[in-house]
Scaffold this active site. Structure first.
Site, PDB file in Angstrom:
ATOM      1  N   HIS A  16       0.838  -1.208   0.000  1.00  0.00           N
ATOM      2  CA  HIS A  16       0.000   0.000   0.000  1.00  0.00           C
ATOM      3  C   HIS A  16       0.872   1.257   0.000  1.00  0.00           C
ATOM      4  O   HIS A  16       2.053   1.236   0.384  1.00  0.00           O
ATOM      5  CB  HIS A  16      -0.960   0.006   1.191  1.00  0.00           C
ATOM      6  CG  HIS A  16      -0.305   0.146   2.537  1.00  0.00           C
ATOM      7  ND1 HIS A  16       0.264   1.315   2.976  1.00  0.00           N
ATOM      8  CD2 HIS A  16      -0.157  -0.751   3.532  1.00  0.00           C
ATOM      9  CE1 HIS A  16       0.738   1.147   4.190  1.00  0.00           C
ATOM     10  NE2 HIS A  16       0.512  -0.102   4.561  1.00  0.00           N
ATOM     11  N   GLU A 101      -1.923  -6.999   7.997  1.00  0.00           N
ATOM     12  CA  GLU A 101      -0.620  -6.747   8.606  1.00  0.00           C
ATOM     13  C   GLU A 101      -0.466  -7.514   9.914  1.00  0.00           C
ATOM     14  O   GLU A 101      -1.446  -7.913  10.553  1.00  0.00           O
ATOM     15  CB  GLU A 101      -0.435  -5.232   8.841  1.00  0.00           C
ATOM     16  CG  GLU A 101       0.948  -4.814   9.338  1.00  0.00           C
ATOM     17  CD  GLU A 101       2.093  -5.232   8.422  1.00  0.00           C
ATOM     18  OE1 GLU A 101       2.356  -6.449   8.337  1.00  0.00           O
ATOM     19  OE2 GLU A 101       2.737  -4.355   7.816  1.00  0.00           O
TER      20      GLU A 101
END
Length: 232
Positions: A16, A101
């Site tokens: 990202h 994550e």
């Protein structure tokens, strides 16, 4: 593309773009942050250069896109595939917590130096500095837990790609996720233990490339460099 590049399935790792915490090195797990304006520009630039017909990531060759459910990853996916008209409800897209994550637990929002200082205050790490790959996170995930969920994804990818190792059908896969978890994925793809020292960098908005040697599902590898496809 070379013959091997064109016929052997690949896995693209898309990190990202920049967030406010990315800029100052704070560990960002479950905290929902949006991309900064610059982070959006990073991803758009990557998309213009690398995503599209006859480009590195050709949507016509992509059979599955795994996306982390975190907002910053979903925004990145939308920017990467906007011109290709692939939306989150496309049948090829799979939102999965397996590539979200690392759960940093008590270390969420801290920097490495702050984590190490916090642990030493508790009398820990007298002989060795804290290493997330080995020690995991208090109140969060261990490296073994990370390996287990990523191994599930890798198994799914190999089942998708196994029948097409010689170009019988395009079978590229894309992961849109986070800097730490994608580096974990890189280790597990190569069947390395999580604690094995391996210095890796993946910039916000960057693309990493994994694949196979000799068209062999049992020889997972990575591209140190790769030539870009020709328009011809």
């Amino acid at each position: 593309m070379s013959d091997l590049d064109a016929t052997t399935p690949r896995v693209f790792l898309a990190r990202h773009g920049e967030t406010e915490w990315t800029k100052n090195g704070r560990y960002t797990g479950a905290t929902e942050l949006e991309l900064t304006p610059y982070g959006i520009k990073q991803v758009k630039s990557t998309a213009v250069q690398l995503v599209g017909a006859k480009k590195l990531i050709d949507p016509a060759r992509v059979v599955r896109i795994f996306v982390s459910p975190r907002k910053r990853a979903r925004q990145t996916f939308e920017q990467l595939f906007d011109s290709s008209k692939i939306a989150l409800d496309d049948e090829r897209v799979k939102l999965t917590e397996d590539i979200t994550e690392w759960n940093y637990g008590d270390y969420e929002g801290l920097k490495t130096a702050e984590i190490r200082a916090k642990r030493k205050e508790k009398g820990r790490d007298v002989e060795k500095e804290w290493d997330i790959w080995r020690d995991g996170c208090e109140g969060g995930e261990s490296s073994q837990q990370i390996a287990e969920r990523l191994d599930r994804v890798i198994s799914e990818i190999r089942n998708i790609q196994r029948p097409y190792m010689n170009g019988e059908k395009p079978a590229d896969v894309v992961l849109v996720a986070h800097g730490h978890i994608l580096r974990c994925f890189f280790k597990r793809w190569l069947r390395y233990p999580m604690e094995m020292p391996l210095t890796m960098m993946l910039s916000p908005g960057a693309i990493g490339i994994l694949g196979y040697k000799n068209h062999n599902i049992e020889e997972p590898g990575f591209f140190v460099g790769m030539s870009l496809p020709s328009d011809e």
